[in-house]
Scaffold this motif. Sequence first.
Motif, short mmCIF file in Angstrom:
data_model
loop_
_atom_site.label_atom_id
_atom_site.label_comp_id
_atom_site.label_asym_id
_atom_site.label_seq_id
_atom_site.Cartn_x
_atom_site.Cartn_y
_atom_site.Cartn_z
N GLU A 190 16.30 28.82 -9.26
CA GLU A 190 17.45 28.02 -9.81
C GLU A 190 17.97 29.07 -10.86
OE1 GLU A 190 20.77 26.08 -9.35
OE2 GLU A 190 19.12 26.01 -7.96
N ASN A 191 17.22 29.22 -11.79
CA ASN A 191 17.69 30.01 -12.96
C ASN A 191 18.33 31.31 -12.59
OD1 ASN A 191 17.31 27.72 -14.53
ND2 ASN A 191 15.26 28.45 -15.44
N GLN A 245 21.38 31.11 -10.55
CA GLN A 245 22.61 30.65 -11.46
C GLN A 245 23.12 31.85 -12.47
OE1 GLN A 245 24.65 27.85 -11.15
NE2 GLN A 245 23.34 27.46 -9.38
#
Length: 86
Positions: free
Chosen positions: A51-52, A55
């Motif tokens: 997810e990091n 993003q």
Amino acid sequence: LARPLGIDPFTALKVADPAAWMRCPWRAAVQELVLGSDAQRYGLWNAQAAENLWQAHLAGANHTRQLGAMVAVVLFARQVLDGEAV
């Protein structure tokens, strides 16, 4: 003649820009493959780290190679582990 001088005279004529494609037309597909239930079910990577990375890519960092590799791994897992034709 311009390229040896370090000038790119055709910046507007780029043939391919996968980083931008992953932010727009391919966004939903890449997001589903990298962050979706299959990646979690197979236990391929840490969901928060993925997810990091996603993003950061959406914010402008170029993680095209990492994301592309992750897409390939999920598709490979689908084919090998689930027998799905991809």
